[in-house]
Write an enzyme that holds these catalytic residues in place. Sequence first.
Site, PDB file in Angstrom:
ATOM      1  CG  ASN A 152      -0.191  -0.262   2.516  1.00 38.36           C
ATOM      2  OD1 ASN A 152       0.428  -1.305   2.676  1.00 38.36           O
ATOM      3  ND2 ASN A 152      -0.245   0.678   3.449  1.00 38.36           N
ATOM      4  CB  THR A 241     -28.526  -6.629  10.525  1.00 45.37           C
ATOM      5  OG1 THR A 241     -29.313  -7.132  11.606  1.00 45.37           O
ATOM      6  CG2 THR A 241     -29.437  -6.154   9.400  1.00 45.37           C
ATOM      7  CB  CYS A 326      -4.112   2.165   8.917  1.00 43.45           C
ATOM      8  SG  CYS A 326      -5.557   1.684   7.953  1.00 43.45           S
TER       9      CYS A 326
END
Length: 375
Positions: A152, A241, A326
């Site tokens: 990355n 969900t 990050c």
Amino acid sequence: MSTYLDCNATTPVESEVLDAMVRYLTEEYGNAGSRTHEFGVRAKQAVERAREQVAAVVAARRDDVIFTSGATESNNIVLLGLANSVEGATRRHIVSTAIEHKAVLEPLEHLVKQGFEVTLISPDESGRIDAQAVLDAVRSDTLLVSVMHANNETGVVQPIEAIAAGLSDAVWLHVDAAQTFGKLIAPLQNSRIDLISVSAHKIFGPKGIGALVSRRREGRRAPLSPLMFGGGQERGVRPGTQAVHLIAGFGVAAQMTLRDHEQRQAACLRFRDGVLTAMAKLGGRVNGDREHCLPHVLNVSLPGLNSEAAMVTLKGVLALSNGSACTSTSYEPSHVLVAMGLGRDRIESALRLSWCHLTPEVDWPQACERLRRMM
């Protein structure tokens, strides 16, 4: 307004993707788990269609796709879930690399504390991992080999095909493909890759959704113990969900990667020429193997220039980074560039530029002039 050159951190959302998301937020808002009425049925159909669209990119089957919140979660499910399985109780060695994303390195650190042994292979100065070094590190008690497809920070593509070809059938192979899914098509269609981690927001889809592709090999999948419990969704590996609007958007984004692949690649290569020309005028040195690099990423060190100061100077002109999003709150040197053996001055002057087919033209003379005043 700044030109955005941080597409490795996240990409803009395509309009077709947004349209699909809005539909499943405002019109088809049913719960995919509700089987007693048509709203739930249509939501379920949307989820399964997206599963097919994601699977098609890597030539997998629909039921190979497990939706997650993104590649970070997928990486954790692979590493921790496999370690907690029956096989993980008897085979407690993992091979990975020193240039992995923190979403792999930190779970590995956790596993070391749990009694696992981890071998990290370092790259050479080009940023490439030697495939044979990975294969030579495999032992009789090796459970997993985990190697990212492209880094990355540098964009350097790793030899996952050679690693896949040389592994014994006893070892599971995981690839963090956050930076290459939908961008490098053929390598990830290799059926010997058992597990693939993906994020939608790297392919012009929404944040907060991704997938773990878990292929069957000889009729058997990697035995992943779930990290959460409750509901049994996503084959019991990732309950909760389902975010239908995010999943639908992810599906459209995945489908577009196949449809528009050549056009996107060509646009990125054209833009790359302009970046290389501008950086050369400033005496920039590319960090990483240019022959094995993604067409939309460059990591460049500018002599005599601190990267933090450069980013401040370029505010209002270019929006870029000097490493992974990050770890952007950390001022520690890039672990990737350190692993490559680069010197301190070169690391501290490194900038990452990453673009896409939607990136507008840049006023490079203005950007270069601002930087030149600091050198």
